[in-house]
Design a protein around this motif. Structure first.
Motif, mmCIF file in Angstrom:
data_model
loop_
_atom_site.group_PDB
_atom_site.id
_atom_site.type_symbol
_atom_site.label_atom_id
_atom_site.label_comp_id
_atom_site.label_asym_id
_atom_site.label_seq_id
_atom_site.Cartn_x
_atom_site.Cartn_y
_atom_site.Cartn_z
ATOM 1 N N ASP A 35 0.935 -1.164 -0.031
ATOM 2 C CA ASP A 35 -0.073 0.132 -0.021
ATOM 3 C C ASP A 35 0.793 1.318 -0.003
ATOM 4 O O ASP A 35 1.261 1.595 1.248
ATOM 5 C CB ASP A 35 -0.689 -0.097 1.233
ATOM 6 C CG ASP A 35 -1.979 1.112 1.121
ATOM 7 O OD1 ASP A 35 -1.530 2.083 0.444
ATOM 8 O OD2 ASP A 35 -2.981 0.917 1.859
ATOM 9 N N ILE A 36 0.971 2.137 -1.036
ATOM 10 C CA ILE A 36 2.008 3.038 -1.352
ATOM 11 C C ILE A 36 1.409 4.210 -0.693
ATOM 12 O O ILE A 36 2.431 4.828 0.146
ATOM 13 C CB ILE A 36 2.254 3.301 -2.778
ATOM 14 C CG1 ILE A 36 1.053 3.542 -3.424
ATOM 15 C CG2 ILE A 36 2.908 2.053 -3.378
ATOM 16 C CD1 ILE A 36 1.326 4.297 -4.934
ATOM 17 N N ASP A 37 0.152 4.506 -0.510
ATOM 18 C CA ASP A 37 -0.253 5.490 0.071
ATOM 19 C C ASP A 37 0.175 5.415 1.538
ATOM 20 O O ASP A 37 0.526 6.281 2.417
ATOM 21 C CB ASP A 37 -1.740 5.519 -0.069
ATOM 22 C CG ASP A 37 -2.336 7.026 0.188
ATOM 23 O OD1 ASP A 37 -1.872 8.041 -0.103
ATOM 24 O OD2 ASP A 37 -3.472 7.124 1.138
ATOM 25 N N VAL A 75 5.370 7.870 -7.409
ATOM 26 C CA VAL A 75 4.736 7.573 -8.533
ATOM 27 C C VAL A 75 5.257 6.132 -9.184
ATOM 28 O O VAL A 75 6.412 5.967 -9.227
ATOM 29 C CB VAL A 75 4.739 8.596 -9.704
ATOM 30 C CG1 VAL A 75 4.038 8.368 -11.004
ATOM 31 C CG2 VAL A 75 4.169 9.954 -9.141
ATOM 32 N N THR A 76 4.368 5.337 -9.441
ATOM 33 C CA THR A 76 4.551 4.130 -10.308
ATOM 34 C C THR A 76 4.543 4.263 -11.549
ATOM 35 O O THR A 76 4.046 5.114 -12.279
ATOM 36 C CB THR A 76 3.909 3.098 -9.737
ATOM 37 O OG1 THR A 76 2.462 3.160 -10.300
ATOM 38 C CG2 THR A 76 3.645 3.094 -8.075
ATOM 39 N N THR A 78 2.932 2.545 -13.672
ATOM 40 C CA THR A 78 1.524 2.354 -14.114
ATOM 41 C C THR A 78 0.656 3.729 -13.518
ATOM 42 O O THR A 78 -0.606 3.635 -13.727
ATOM 43 C CB THR A 78 0.676 1.160 -13.656
ATOM 44 O OG1 THR A 78 0.966 1.112 -12.179
ATOM 45 C CG2 THR A 78 1.454 -0.176 -14.070
ATOM 46 N N ASN A 79 1.420 4.890 -13.006
ATOM 47 C CA ASN A 79 0.938 6.054 -12.758
ATOM 48 C C ASN A 79 -0.056 5.805 -11.476
ATOM 49 O O ASN A 79 -1.155 6.600 -11.195
ATOM 50 C CB ASN A 79 0.043 6.643 -13.826
ATOM 51 C CG ASN A 79 -0.160 8.201 -13.680
ATOM 52 O OD1 ASN A 79 0.436 8.717 -12.850
ATOM 53 N ND2 ASN A 79 -1.253 8.619 -14.306
ATOM 54 N N LYS A 80 0.316 4.884 -10.638
ATOM 55 C CA LYS A 80 -0.206 4.922 -9.212
ATOM 56 C C LYS A 80 0.517 6.011 -8.582
ATOM 57 O O LYS A 80 1.701 6.052 -8.749
ATOM 58 C CB LYS A 80 -0.204 3.827 -8.518
ATOM 59 C CG LYS A 80 -1.116 2.603 -9.229
ATOM 60 C CD LYS A 80 -1.014 1.123 -8.392
ATOM 61 C CE LYS A 80 -1.934 0.122 -9.299
ATOM 62 N NZ LYS A 80 -1.904 -1.164 -8.510
ATOM 63 N N SER A 81 -0.105 6.805 -7.653
ATOM 64 C CA SER A 81 0.644 7.731 -7.072
ATOM 65 C C SER A 81 0.161 8.031 -5.477
ATOM 66 O O SER A 81 -0.979 7.656 -5.215
ATOM 67 C CB SER A 81 0.384 9.092 -7.624
ATOM 68 O OG SER A 81 -0.829 9.569 -7.952
ATOM 69 N N SER A 82 1.055 8.567 -4.927
ATOM 70 C CA SER A 82 0.639 9.140 -3.410
ATOM 71 C C SER A 82 1.620 10.612 -3.103
ATOM 72 O O SER A 82 2.819 10.611 -3.526
ATOM 73 C CB SER A 82 1.152 8.059 -2.255
ATOM 74 O OG SER A 82 0.837 8.590 -1.188
ATOM 75 N N ASN A 243 10.672 3.856 -15.051
ATOM 76 C CA ASN A 243 9.704 3.340 -16.152
ATOM 77 C C ASN A 243 10.529 3.260 -17.332
ATOM 78 O O ASN A 243 9.835 3.335 -18.748
ATOM 79 C CB ASN A 243 8.443 3.910 -16.419
ATOM 80 C CG ASN A 243 7.302 3.312 -17.063
ATOM 81 O OD1 ASN A 243 7.304 2.037 -17.228
ATOM 82 N ND2 ASN A 243 6.707 4.122 -18.000
ATOM 83 N N PHE A 303 8.966 2.180 -8.740
ATOM 84 C CA PHE A 303 8.603 3.548 -8.515
ATOM 85 C C PHE A 303 9.549 4.457 -8.412
ATOM 86 O O PHE A 303 10.973 4.068 -8.274
ATOM 87 C CB PHE A 303 7.724 3.485 -6.999
ATOM 88 C CG PHE A 303 8.599 2.997 -5.771
ATOM 89 C CD1 PHE A 303 9.804 3.830 -5.397
ATOM 90 C CD2 PHE A 303 8.496 1.736 -5.145
ATOM 91 C CE1 PHE A 303 10.609 3.379 -4.237
ATOM 92 C CE2 PHE A 303 9.260 1.296 -4.327
ATOM 93 C CZ PHE A 303 10.258 2.064 -3.613
#
Length: 342
Positions: A35-37, A75-76, A78-82, A243, A303
């Motif tokens: 859970d990156i967040d 940021v990952t 796949t553009n998941k971010s926190s 990436n 990330f």
């Protein structure tokens, strides 16, 4: 601030980082399931009240930045971010810019140009050493110390200073995924106090380490260090490297993937001034710091992290930024050297 730490200061700093590593299981439990967040928020909460270090003051404008700022972005690919904390305030990118101008030269001219002209070995000298230039006649300068960085800027192709600058600002903007600009106050402050860099540029030019006008090279270098970014920008820029050179937000292929390993290698060996080896030992992450208070760190394929916290340690690296990145990487298994046995 000249990155030249005493042994006692370094021992204290890395004892703190070792403690952060030891605390990793607790954070990992907080960030269960990757859970990156949760990991980012936990690190921010843990270190937001840390009161160590001080702002760089050898560039007068940097001393005026509020010391309490603390922002973290992750940021990952796949553009998941926190994003947590002071992620919007802009600050000057400083030495982190060296990564992206080097990437531009790799893209334009190939990696051999830099390897064969200024070299890629860590110098073992302070970042603005003139002695090192004389000792090696400009050869073992590395793109992340000032002599090598100024020479790298002087290698960017262009028929005029304006054309070269458009390319430098353009690649920084492409990495960030938005149009960036220069903090003119910081630029003027640096330009008024960069006599040492001017001397370095003349010396590197005398040893024929770059083809252009040394005065133009040092001015463009000063301008690139004054590019204004925020913690969000740094996270996206780091994630683009994670990436394979493709921006996860805009989906633009900013640089050829074949250049990314070389970029990350120089970040790993020379990204945090005199503490680069110790940083790599504790985290395994290619990273680059700037005396404006920013740090980028890359876990390849996983990330990119960007942090902003102005107070620096004796080596010239953001104190809270280092602690936070270490904790987050530990929580998310970011160390690329950490391999589970099969």
């Amino acid at each position: 601030m000249q990155p030249n730490a005493s042994r006692r200061d370094l021992a204290k700093a890395f004892a703190f980082m070792a403690a952060a590593s030891a605390a990793a299981p607790a954070l990992a439990q907080t960030a269960a399931g990757g859970d990156i967040d949760a990991a980012v928020k936990a690190a921010h909460a843990q270190y937001k009240t840390l009161n160590e270090g001080k702002n760089a003051d050898y560039i007068p404008a940097l001393a005026q930045v509020p010391s309490h700022y603390f922002g973290i972005g992750l940021v990952t690919p796949t553009n998941k971010s926190s994003f947590v904390g002071d992620i919007e305030p802009k600050f000057s990118i400083q030495s982190i810019s060296k990564v992206f101008t080097m990437a531009l030269v790799f893209q334009e001219s190939g990696e051999a140009l830099i390897e064969n002209s200024i070299g890629v070995d860590a110098t073992g000298q302070v970042f603005n050493s003139i002695t090192a230039v004389e000792q090696y006649k400009g050869k073992e300068m590395n793109p992340f110390v000032n002599p090598g960085a100024i020479a790298t800027t002087g290698m960017v192709k262009g028929s005029s200073a304006d054309e070269v600058w458009r390319k430098i600002l353009g690649i920084h903007s492409d990495f960030a995924g938005r149009q960036l600009d220069v903090d003119q106050v910081v630029y003027k402050s640096e330009a008024d106090t960069n006599q040492r860099n001017r001397a370095i540029s003349q010396l590197m030019s005398a040893y024929e380490r770059f083809p252009g006008d040394p005065a133009q090279a040092v001015d463009l270098y000063t301008r690139q260090c004054a590019i204004a970014v925020n913690a969000k920008d740094l996270a996206v820029m780091a994630a683009t490297l994670a990436n394979g050179g493709k921006n996860p937000v805009t989906r633009k292929q900013v640089i050829d993937p074949r250049h990314v390993p070389g970029i990350l290698a120089v970040m790993a060996t020379a990204g945090l001034y005199d503490d680069s080896g110790k940083w790599l030992f504790h985290t395994g992450l290619p990273a680059k710091s700037g005396v404006g208070g920013g740090i980028i760190a890359v876990s390849p394929g996983k990330f990119g992290i960007g942090t902003f916290a102005p107070p620096l340690d004796a080596a010239g690296n953001s104190v809270r930024g280092q602690r936070a990145i270490t904790a987050i990487s530990n929580a998310l298994d970011g160390n690329p050297y950490s391999v589970r046995p099969v």
